[in-house]
Write a protein that holds these residues in place. Structure first.
Motif, PDB file in Angstrom:
ATOM      1  N   GLN A 165       0.961  -1.183  -0.138  1.00 32.02           N
ATOM      2  CA  GLN A 165       0.047  -0.080  -0.112  1.00 32.02           C
ATOM      3  C   GLN A 165       0.951   1.341   0.119  1.00 32.02           C
ATOM      4  O   GLN A 165       0.654   2.067  -0.785  1.00 32.02           O
ATOM      5  CB  GLN A 165      -0.956  -0.004   1.227  1.00 32.02           C
ATOM      6  N   LEU A 186       0.776   4.085  -2.800  1.00 36.71           N
ATOM      7  CA  LEU A 186       0.333   5.540  -2.471  1.00 36.71           C
ATOM      8  C   LEU A 186       1.704   6.604  -2.617  1.00 36.71           C
ATOM      9  O   LEU A 186       1.420   7.837  -3.187  1.00 36.71           O
ATOM     10  CB  LEU A 186       0.282   5.817  -0.967  1.00 36.71           C
ATOM     11  N   THR A 206       1.242   6.730  -6.826  1.00 35.86           N
ATOM     12  CA  THR A 206       0.028   7.252  -7.456  1.00 35.86           C
ATOM     13  C   THR A 206       0.251   8.745  -7.783  1.00 35.86           C
ATOM     14  O   THR A 206      -0.332   9.106  -8.777  1.00 35.86           O
ATOM     15  CB  THR A 206      -1.207   7.162  -6.488  1.00 35.86           C
ATOM     16  N   THR A 231      -7.667   8.745  -7.515  1.00 32.53           N
ATOM     17  CA  THR A 231      -7.399   8.945  -6.159  1.00 32.53           C
ATOM     18  C   THR A 231      -8.176   8.100  -5.099  1.00 32.53           C
ATOM     19  O   THR A 231      -7.669   7.546  -4.329  1.00 32.53           O
ATOM     20  CB  THR A 231      -7.566  10.255  -5.816  1.00 32.53           C
ATOM     21  N   ALA A 238      -7.200   4.418  -5.057  1.00 37.37           N
ATOM     22  CA  ALA A 238      -5.963   4.384  -4.537  1.00 37.37           C
ATOM     23  C   ALA A 238      -6.168   4.297  -2.921  1.00 37.37           C
ATOM     24  O   ALA A 238      -5.693   3.480  -2.053  1.00 37.37           O
ATOM     25  CB  ALA A 238      -5.061   5.267  -4.865  1.00 37.37           C
ATOM     26  N   LEU A 239      -7.038   5.152  -2.484  1.00 34.89           N
ATOM     27  CA  LEU A 239      -7.266   5.283  -0.965  1.00 34.89           C
ATOM     28  C   LEU A 239      -7.901   4.055  -0.619  1.00 34.89           C
ATOM     29  O   LEU A 239      -8.106   3.940   0.710  1.00 34.89           O
ATOM     30  CB  LEU A 239      -7.766   6.757  -0.774  1.00 34.89           C
TER      31      LEU A 239
END
Length: 59
Positions: free
Chosen positions: A25, A29, A32, A52, A55-56
């Motif tokens: 992760q 992050l 990205t 976004t 990704a989160l």
């Protein structure tokens, strides 16, 4: 900058799921924003927000 300790802290605090691979992760992050900078040249704002959000969502 390795953000995986921050993710592990989030796991200890209960803000991040225990099933999240903190290292993977963190890499996602960290990479990205670079991809978003490239995509910003050709994509609209809603598409960038979806990227976004996706990704989160892994947290």
């Amino acid at each position: 900058m390795d953000v995986s300790p921050r993710i592990r802290q989030g796991q200890r605090d209960g803000d991040v799921g225990q099933d999240v691979d903190s290292r993977a992760q963190a890499l996602l992050l960290q990479n990205t924003p670079a991809g978003l900078r490239v995509m910003a040249k050709t994509c609209d704002r809603p598409t960038l927000h979806r990227i976004t959000d996706t990704a989160l969502a892994g947290l």
